[in-house]
Motif scaffolding. Structure first.
Motif, PDB file in Angstrom:
ATOM      1  N   LEU A 119       1.012  -1.255   0.060  1.00 30.35           N
ATOM      2  CA  LEU A 119       0.344  -0.057   0.293  1.00 30.35           C
ATOM      3  C   LEU A 119       0.565   0.866   0.150  1.00 30.35           C
ATOM      4  O   LEU A 119       0.610   2.587  -0.101  1.00 30.35           O
ATOM      5  CB  LEU A 119      -0.873  -0.073   1.643  1.00 30.35           C
ATOM      6  CG  LEU A 119      -2.115  -0.790   1.427  1.00 30.35           C
ATOM      7  CD1 LEU A 119      -2.351  -0.875   2.070  1.00 30.35           C
ATOM      8  CD2 LEU A 119      -3.173  -0.808  -0.110  1.00 30.35           C
ATOM      9  N   SER A 120       1.682   1.276   0.332  1.00 32.22           N
ATOM     10  CA  SER A 120       2.422   2.827   0.429  1.00 32.22           C
ATOM     11  C   SER A 120       3.404   2.213  -0.510  1.00 32.22           C
ATOM     12  O   SER A 120       3.806   3.903  -1.096  1.00 32.22           O
ATOM     13  CB  SER A 120       4.096   2.276   1.678  1.00 32.22           C
ATOM     14  OG  SER A 120       4.847   1.635   0.913  1.00 32.22           O
ATOM     15  N   ALA A 121       3.476   1.800  -1.527  1.00 39.71           N
ATOM     16  CA  ALA A 121       3.861   2.251  -3.162  1.00 39.71           C
ATOM     17  C   ALA A 121       2.748   2.830  -3.645  1.00 39.71           C
ATOM     18  O   ALA A 121       2.728   2.841  -4.759  1.00 39.71           O
ATOM     19  CB  ALA A 121       4.504   0.437  -3.342  1.00 39.71           C
ATOM     20  N   PHE A 122       2.127   1.622  -3.287  1.00 42.18           N
ATOM     21  CA  PHE A 122       0.420   1.100  -4.448  1.00 42.18           C
ATOM     22  C   PHE A 122       0.325   3.482  -3.964  1.00 42.18           C
ATOM     23  O   PHE A 122      -0.677   3.635  -5.358  1.00 42.18           O
ATOM     24  CB  PHE A 122      -0.526   0.805  -4.059  1.00 42.18           C
ATOM     25  CG  PHE A 122      -2.012   0.611  -4.681  1.00 42.18           C
ATOM     26  CD1 PHE A 122      -2.160   0.213  -5.582  1.00 42.18           C
ATOM     27  CD2 PHE A 122      -2.540   1.455  -4.412  1.00 42.18           C
ATOM     28  CE1 PHE A 122      -3.751  -0.086  -6.745  1.00 42.18           C
ATOM     29  CE2 PHE A 122      -4.054   1.826  -4.603  1.00 42.18           C
ATOM     30  CZ  PHE A 122      -4.361   1.397  -6.113  1.00 42.18           C
ATOM     31  N   ILE A 123       0.147   3.656  -3.267  1.00 36.22           N
ATOM     32  CA  ILE A 123      -0.622   5.350  -2.915  1.00 36.22           C
ATOM     33  C   ILE A 123       0.260   6.316  -3.550  1.00 36.22           C
ATOM     34  O   ILE A 123      -0.130   7.560  -3.768  1.00 36.22           O
ATOM     35  CB  ILE A 123      -0.521   5.917  -1.411  1.00 36.22           C
ATOM     36  CG1 ILE A 123      -1.418   6.392  -1.212  1.00 36.22           C
ATOM     37  CG2 ILE A 123       0.774   5.897  -1.204  1.00 36.22           C
ATOM     38  CD1 ILE A 123      -2.347   6.606   0.324  1.00 36.22           C
ATOM     39  N   LEU A 124       1.749   5.740  -3.411  1.00 42.43           N
ATOM     40  CA  LEU A 124       1.876   6.632  -4.799  1.00 42.43           C
ATOM     41  C   LEU A 124       1.877   6.216  -6.134  1.00 42.43           C
ATOM     42  O   LEU A 124       2.870   6.658  -6.895  1.00 42.43           O
ATOM     43  CB  LEU A 124       2.934   6.471  -4.856  1.00 42.43           C
ATOM     44  CG  LEU A 124       4.156   7.034  -2.987  1.00 42.43           C
ATOM     45  CD1 LEU A 124       5.990   6.809  -2.297  1.00 42.43           C
ATOM     46  CD2 LEU A 124       4.139   8.151  -3.043  1.00 42.43           C
ATOM     47  N   GLU A 125       1.261   5.427  -6.567  1.00 39.88           N
ATOM     48  CA  GLU A 125       0.562   4.791  -8.077  1.00 39.88           C
ATOM     49  C   GLU A 125       1.771   4.756  -8.395  1.00 39.88           C
ATOM     50  O   GLU A 125       1.957   4.242 -10.004  1.00 39.88           O
ATOM     51  CB  GLU A 125       0.030   6.554  -8.664  1.00 39.88           C
ATOM     52  CG  GLU A 125      -0.754   7.315  -8.004  1.00 39.88           C
ATOM     53  CD  GLU A 125      -1.119   8.151  -8.936  1.00 39.88           C
ATOM     54  OE1 GLU A 125      -0.355   8.732  -9.919  1.00 39.88           O
ATOM     55  OE2 GLU A 125      -2.136   9.198  -8.280  1.00 39.88           O
ATOM     56  N   LYS A 126       2.219   4.074  -7.563  1.00 37.18           N
ATOM     57  CA  LYS A 126       3.790   2.851  -8.567  1.00 37.18           C
ATOM     58  C   LYS A 126       3.431   1.652  -9.408  1.00 37.18           C
ATOM     59  O   LYS A 126       2.221   1.175  -8.873  1.00 37.18           O
ATOM     60  CB  LYS A 126       4.549   2.568  -6.867  1.00 37.18           C
ATOM     61  CG  LYS A 126       5.430   3.374  -6.682  1.00 37.18           C
ATOM     62  CD  LYS A 126       6.338   4.524  -7.554  1.00 37.18           C
ATOM     63  CE  LYS A 126       7.116   5.086  -6.505  1.00 37.18           C
ATOM     64  NZ  LYS A 126       7.709   5.882  -7.399  1.00 37.18           N
ATOM     65  N   PRO A 127       3.876   1.525 -10.055  1.00 35.96           N
ATOM     66  CA  PRO A 127       3.575   0.370 -11.231  1.00 35.96           C
ATOM     67  C   PRO A 127       2.780  -1.081  -9.825  1.00 35.96           C
ATOM     68  O   PRO A 127       4.000  -1.187  -9.192  1.00 35.96           O
ATOM     69  CB  PRO A 127       4.877  -0.215 -11.955  1.00 35.96           C
ATOM     70  CG  PRO A 127       4.985   1.200 -12.483  1.00 35.96           C
ATOM     71  CD  PRO A 127       5.012   1.363 -10.707  1.00 35.96           C
ATOM     72  N   MET A 128       2.222  -2.000 -10.357  1.00 40.25           N
ATOM     73  CA  MET A 128       1.718  -3.182  -9.522  1.00 40.25           C
ATOM     74  C   MET A 128       2.797  -4.501  -9.252  1.00 40.25           C
ATOM     75  O   MET A 128       3.714  -4.570  -8.477  1.00 40.25           O
ATOM     76  CB  MET A 128       0.769  -4.056 -10.087  1.00 40.25           C
ATOM     77  CG  MET A 128       0.732  -5.175  -9.718  1.00 40.25           C
ATOM     78  SD  MET A 128      -1.062  -4.636  -8.408  1.00 40.25           S
ATOM     79  CE  MET A 128      -1.403  -6.438  -7.992  1.00 40.25           C
ATOM     80  N   ASP A 129       4.115  -4.025 -10.002  1.00 45.15           N
ATOM     81  CA  ASP A 129       5.373  -5.454  -9.452  1.00 45.15           C
ATOM     82  C   ASP A 129       5.830  -4.418  -8.917  1.00 45.15           C
ATOM     83  O   ASP A 129       6.672  -4.877  -7.895  1.00 45.15           O
ATOM     84  CB  ASP A 129       6.121  -5.059 -10.762  1.00 45.15           C
ATOM     85  CG  ASP A 129       5.794  -5.449 -11.980  1.00 45.15           C
ATOM     86  OD1 ASP A 129       4.480  -6.887 -11.545  1.00 45.15           O
ATOM     87  OD2 ASP A 129       5.762  -6.104 -13.375  1.00 45.15           O
ATOM     88  N   GLU A 130       6.454  -3.018  -8.505  1.00 46.48           N
ATOM     89  CA  GLU A 130       6.667  -2.340  -7.570  1.00 46.48           C
ATOM     90  C   GLU A 130       6.348  -2.441  -6.658  1.00 46.48           C
ATOM     91  O   GLU A 130       6.808  -2.275  -5.169  1.00 46.48           O
ATOM     92  CB  GLU A 130       6.503  -0.928  -7.965  1.00 46.48           C
ATOM     93  CG  GLU A 130       8.034  -0.594  -9.336  1.00 46.48           C
ATOM     94  CD  GLU A 130       8.781   1.033  -9.121  1.00 46.48           C
ATOM     95  OE1 GLU A 130       8.567   1.554  -8.707  1.00 46.48           O
ATOM     96  OE2 GLU A 130       8.556   1.493 -10.736  1.00 46.48           O
ATOM     97  N   CYS A 131       5.223  -2.416  -6.515  1.00 47.04           N
ATOM     98  CA  CYS A 131       4.566  -2.237  -4.931  1.00 47.04           C
ATOM     99  C   CYS A 131       4.678  -4.094  -4.478  1.00 47.04           C
ATOM    100  O   CYS A 131       4.747  -3.677  -3.078  1.00 47.04           O
ATOM    101  CB  CYS A 131       2.776  -2.574  -5.509  1.00 47.04           C
ATOM    102  SG  CYS A 131       2.432  -0.866  -6.117  1.00 47.04           S
ATOM    103  N   ILE A 132       4.152  -4.950  -5.183  1.00 42.12           N
ATOM    104  CA  ILE A 132       4.666  -6.138  -4.766  1.00 42.12           C
ATOM    105  C   ILE A 132       6.195  -6.515  -4.663  1.00 42.12           C
ATOM    106  O   ILE A 132       6.264  -6.614  -3.625  1.00 42.12           O
ATOM    107  CB  ILE A 132       4.197  -7.603  -6.070  1.00 42.12           C
ATOM    108  CG1 ILE A 132       3.196  -7.479  -6.440  1.00 42.12           C
ATOM    109  CG2 ILE A 132       4.969  -8.615  -5.369  1.00 42.12           C
ATOM    110  CD1 ILE A 132       2.276  -7.793  -5.596  1.00 42.12           C
TER     111      ILE A 132
END
Length: 304
Positions: free
Chosen positions: A271-284
């Protein structure tokens, strides 16, 4: 210790769910049938995720209920010590702070819940929902009334406002008792959530043993903005929208100190990456990185 590089000014995650006391065995034991010494720490998947988010540099608020007792005071003091606000923590009179007894081990921790205050969550204020970019909750928090109705109302309002909905479907029959949770999950899926579920959670939910392939096939029928199937040391399967499933290995761990809370750590990183609108792979990748840190540490990430 990893230092957060996030710069999420203006972004907020609202977490609505369980804040309780974890009484965890000091050593790894197979079950609670084995005698052990225990330590008392602040727990609850929702509260742990919120604390991890704070540590990762994400602005996060927790809505939860504890008892009007000294264990409730203990939990509130723990939140304050790590920089979380207790503004939205309700102390319910005539209810006891919920406690979960946990046998720590490297596989499937044995636990027994003693619940009272945690499911007395009240209506979530509209202004809190409006201020958030993501609203998160758990299957644990949704398992009992009145929390269930109040949380579902908050999630529905958030969806209508265009917010992202996040759900950790940490289903356990001992928590839900006579309710199979199917109607609740059906309602959640209408909100196009970010859905996190472990292989163990799914097995408990469907009531049968699944291979990873069978788990992916079962989840493939669900409509969600994103689905993450965590498989412990065997990594994670994930997909977004209608795209194909992808897989990433878990990051190798030097020393396993305990797996309790690893799922919360993974999702907080995600979620810390998702909220920054990072790509799904980066969120994982972020989720796997934070999960590795949690497994290697004997204490919560946000404790020095």
């Amino acid at each position: 210790m990893m230092v957060s590089e996030n710069n999420v000014s203006g972004k907020k995650i609202l977490v609505v769910g369980e804040l309780l006391v974890d009484i965890i065995s000091d050593e790894n034991i197979e079950s609670l049938a084995v005698a052990s010494q225990f330590s008392t720490i602040q727990g609850g998947s929702s509260a742990n995720l919120c604390a991890n988010l704070k540590w990762l540099g994400v602005d996060a608020d927790l809505v939860a209920t504890v008892g009007e007792d000294n264990l409730g005071i203990f939990l509130i003091n723990e939140l304050k010590a790590i920089g979380l606000s207790d503004r939205y923590i309700h102390q319910a009179p005539h209810r006891q702070t919920s406690v979960v007894l946990v046998a720590k081990n490297n596989h499937r921790p044995d636990f027994i819940p003693y619940r009272s205050a945690d499911f007395a969550i009240r209506r979530v204020a509209d202004e809190l929902i409006e201020a958030a970019d993501i609203v998160h909750t758990t299957a644990f928090a949704l398992s009992r009334e009145p929390a269930r109705s109040n949380i579902m109302t908050a999630l529905t309002k958030a969806h209508q406002m265009g917010k992202s909905i996040s759900v950790d479907w940490n289903f356990a029959p001992s928590i839900w008792q006579d309710d199979d949770g199917k109607e609740v999950l059906k309602k959640i899926l209408k909100l196009n959530p970010l859905l996190k579920v472990s292989v163990d959670d799914l097995e408990r939910f469907v009531g049968q043993s699944f291979s990873v392939e069978e788990s992916v096939e079962w989840l493939d029928r669900l409509d969600a903005a994103a689905i993450c199937l965590t498989c412990g040391k065997h990594g994670v399967w994930y997909k977004s929208n209608k795209l194909s499933w992808k897989y990433k290995n878990a990051i190798p761990v030097e020393t396993v100190r305990g797996v309790t809370g690893a799922g919360d750590a993974f999702w907080s990183g995600f979620l810390s990456a998702f909220i920054l609108e990072k790509p799904m792979d980066e969120c994982i990748n972020k989720g796997l990185e934070v999960a590795r840190l949690k497994i290697e540490k004997p204490y919560p990430l946000y404790k020095k």
